[in-house]
Design a protein around this motif. Sequence first.
Motif, PDB file in Angstrom:
ATOM      1  N   THR A 130      89.889  26.572  64.350  1.00  0.00           N
ATOM      2  CA  THR A 130      90.041  27.130  65.682  1.00  0.00           C
ATOM      3  C   THR A 130      89.101  28.318  65.745  1.00  0.00           C
ATOM      4  O   THR A 130      89.157  29.214  64.912  1.00  0.00           O
ATOM      5  N   VAL A 131      88.211  28.308  66.739  1.00  0.00           N
ATOM      6  CA  VAL A 131      87.114  29.266  66.809  1.00  0.00           C
ATOM      7  C   VAL A 131      87.207  30.072  68.099  1.00  0.00           C
ATOM      8  O   VAL A 131      87.413  29.511  69.167  1.00  0.00           O
ATOM      9  N   ARG A 132      87.058  31.379  67.981  1.00  0.00           N
ATOM     10  CA  ARG A 132      86.917  32.251  69.153  1.00  0.00           C
ATOM     11  C   ARG A 132      85.434  32.562  69.280  1.00  0.00           C
ATOM     12  O   ARG A 132      84.806  33.012  68.331  1.00  0.00           O
ATOM     13  N   VAL A 133      84.886  32.316  70.466  1.00  0.00           N
ATOM     14  CA  VAL A 133      83.452  32.496  70.699  1.00  0.00           C
ATOM     15  C   VAL A 133      83.211  33.765  71.500  1.00  0.00           C
ATOM     16  O   VAL A 133      83.911  34.033  72.476  1.00  0.00           O
ATOM     17  N   LYS A 134      82.228  34.535  71.074  1.00  0.00           N
ATOM     18  CA  LYS A 134      81.798  35.738  71.779  1.00  0.00           C
ATOM     19  C   LYS A 134      80.350  35.519  72.230  1.00  0.00           C
ATOM     20  O   LYS A 134      79.407  35.869  71.526  1.00  0.00           O
ATOM     21  N   PRO A 135      80.147  34.917  73.413  1.00  0.00           N
ATOM     22  CA  PRO A 135      78.784  34.664  73.886  1.00  0.00           C
ATOM     23  C   PRO A 135      78.095  35.937  74.358  1.00  0.00           C
ATOM     24  O   PRO A 135      78.752  36.905  74.752  1.00  0.00           O
ATOM     25  N   GLY A 136      76.784  35.951  74.314  1.00  0.00           N
ATOM     26  CA  GLY A 136      76.014  37.102  74.773  1.00  0.00           C
ATOM     27  C   GLY A 136      76.170  38.327  73.904  1.00  0.00           C
ATOM     28  O   GLY A 136      75.984  39.458  74.355  1.00  0.00           O
ATOM     29  N   SER A 137      76.464  38.145  72.631  1.00  0.00           N
ATOM     30  CA  SER A 137      76.703  39.262  71.719  1.00  0.00           C
ATOM     31  C   SER A 137      75.414  39.705  71.033  1.00  0.00           C
ATOM     32  O   SER A 137      74.607  38.889  70.618  1.00  0.00           O
ATOM     33  N   ARG A 138      75.255  40.987  70.913  1.00  0.00           N
ATOM     34  CA  ARG A 138      74.103  41.517  70.176  1.00  0.00           C
ATOM     35  C   ARG A 138      74.248  41.316  68.674  1.00  0.00           C
ATOM     36  O   ARG A 138      73.272  41.385  67.949  1.00  0.00           O
ATOM     37  N   LYS A 139      75.480  41.099  68.201  1.00  0.00           N
ATOM     38  CA  LYS A 139      75.729  40.901  66.775  1.00  0.00           C
ATOM     39  C   LYS A 139      75.257  39.530  66.294  1.00  0.00           C
ATOM     40  O   LYS A 139      75.060  39.331  65.108  1.00  0.00           O
ATOM     41  N   GLY A 140      75.119  38.593  67.207  1.00  0.00           N
ATOM     42  CA  GLY A 140      74.915  37.197  66.860  1.00  0.00           C
ATOM     43  C   GLY A 140      73.543  36.869  66.325  1.00  0.00           C
ATOM     44  O   GLY A 140      72.619  37.630  66.498  1.00  0.00           O
ATOM     45  N   PRO A 141      73.393  35.746  65.684  1.00  0.00           N
ATOM     46  CA  PRO A 141      74.465  34.817  65.306  1.00  0.00           C
ATOM     47  C   PRO A 141      75.206  35.298  64.058  1.00  0.00           C
ATOM     48  O   PRO A 141      74.586  35.672  63.071  1.00  0.00           O
ATOM     49  N   LEU A 142      76.528  35.307  64.166  1.00  0.00           N
ATOM     50  CA  LEU A 142      77.366  35.811  63.082  1.00  0.00           C
ATOM     51  C   LEU A 142      78.690  35.062  63.104  1.00  0.00           C
ATOM     52  O   LEU A 142      79.264  34.837  64.169  1.00  0.00           O
ATOM     53  N   VAL A 143      79.178  34.685  61.916  1.00  0.00           N
ATOM     54  CA  VAL A 143      80.477  34.034  61.776  1.00  0.00           C
ATOM     55  C   VAL A 143      81.346  34.946  60.927  1.00  0.00           C
ATOM     56  O   VAL A 143      80.955  35.331  59.824  1.00  0.00           O
ATOM     57  N   GLU A 144      82.521  35.317  61.463  1.00  0.00           N
ATOM     58  CA  GLU A 144      83.455  36.182  60.731  1.00  0.00           C
ATOM     59  C   GLU A 144      84.795  35.486  60.593  1.00  0.00           C
ATOM     60  O   GLU A 144      85.289  34.892  61.548  1.00  0.00           O
ATOM     61  N   GLU A 145      85.380  35.584  59.403  1.00  0.00           N
ATOM     62  CA  GLU A 145      86.747  35.125  59.217  1.00  0.00           C
ATOM     63  C   GLU A 145      87.647  36.082  59.974  1.00  0.00           C
ATOM     64  O   GLU A 145      87.472  37.296  59.908  1.00  0.00           O
ATOM     65  N   THR A 146      88.610  35.552  60.717  1.00  0.00           N
ATOM     66  CA  THR A 146      89.477  36.368  61.553  1.00  0.00           C
ATOM     67  C   THR A 146      90.835  36.523  60.884  1.00  0.00           C
ATOM     68  O   THR A 146      91.461  35.537  60.524  1.00  0.00           O
ATOM     69  N   GLU A 147      91.284  37.755  60.754  1.00  0.00           N
ATOM     70  CA  GLU A 147      92.609  38.020  60.224  1.00  0.00           C
ATOM     71  C   GLU A 147      93.425  38.706  61.306  1.00  0.00           C
ATOM     72  O   GLU A 147      92.920  39.567  62.015  1.00  0.00           O
ATOM     73  N   GLY A 148      94.652  38.301  61.453  1.00  0.00           N
ATOM     74  CA  GLY A 148      95.521  38.932  62.432  1.00  0.00           C
ATOM     75  C   GLY A 148      95.370  38.388  63.840  1.00  0.00           C
ATOM     76  O   GLY A 148      95.976  38.889  64.761  1.00  0.00           O
ATOM     77  N   ASP A 149      94.561  37.359  64.021  1.00  0.00           N
ATOM     78  CA  ASP A 149      94.399  36.727  65.331  1.00  0.00           C
ATOM     79  C   ASP A 149      95.086  35.370  65.271  1.00  0.00           C
ATOM     80  O   ASP A 149      94.562  34.445  64.667  1.00  0.00           O
ATOM     81  N   PRO A 150      96.249  35.237  65.895  1.00  0.00           N
ATOM     82  CA  PRO A 150      96.964  33.957  65.806  1.00  0.00           C
ATOM     83  C   PRO A 150      96.268  32.825  66.557  1.00  0.00           C
ATOM     84  O   PRO A 150      96.525  31.655  66.302  1.00  0.00           O
ATOM     85  N   ALA A 151      95.357  33.157  67.467  1.00  0.00           N
ATOM     86  CA  ALA A 151      94.694  32.129  68.271  1.00  0.00           C
ATOM     87  C   ALA A 151      93.504  31.500  67.564  1.00  0.00           C
ATOM     88  O   ALA A 151      93.143  30.367  67.872  1.00  0.00           O
ATOM     89  N   ALA A 152      92.854  32.208  66.638  1.00  0.00           N
ATOM     90  CA  ALA A 152      91.631  31.678  66.029  1.00  0.00           C
ATOM     91  C   ALA A 152      91.534  32.083  64.567  1.00  0.00           C
ATOM     92  O   ALA A 152      91.927  33.172  64.187  1.00  0.00           O
ATOM     93  N   SER A 153      90.955  31.180  63.759  1.00  0.00           N
ATOM     94  CA  SER A 153      90.763  31.467  62.340  1.00  0.00           C
ATOM     95  C   SER A 153      89.372  32.015  62.065  1.00  0.00           C
ATOM     96  O   SER A 153      89.143  32.639  61.044  1.00  0.00           O
ATOM     97  N   VAL A 154      88.425  31.773  62.995  1.00  0.00           N
ATOM     98  CA  VAL A 154      87.048  32.227  62.837  1.00  0.00           C
ATOM     99  C   VAL A 154      86.557  32.756  64.181  1.00  0.00           C
ATOM    100  O   VAL A 154      86.878  32.199  65.229  1.00  0.00           O
TER     101      VAL A 154
END
Length: 79
Positions: free
Chosen positions: A4-28
């Motif tokens: 389950t992926v949360r997408v942040k479009p238009g980000s200056r950080k990108g392209p970047l994949v981070e493991e998500t902790e504490g977010d029940p909606a997404a694992s990455v």
Amino acid sequence: MDLTVRVKPGSRKGPLVEETEGDPAASVTVYVRERAVDGAANAGVVAALAAHFGVPRSRVTILRGESSRIKRVRVDDAG
């Protein structure tokens, strides 16, 4: 593997994949520079996940949520 992926479009950080902790909606969380216009952000997500997991882009499939920021994605790492 399915993610389950949360997408942040238009980000200056990108392209970047981070493991998500504490977010029940997404694992990455995937940050991409592309805007959510004409599928550009989806293409960026596929490319970022393929690079992160070291697989070809053809092995990354968006299963659900093509028009949403929360997506269900399959990464087929068997080869």
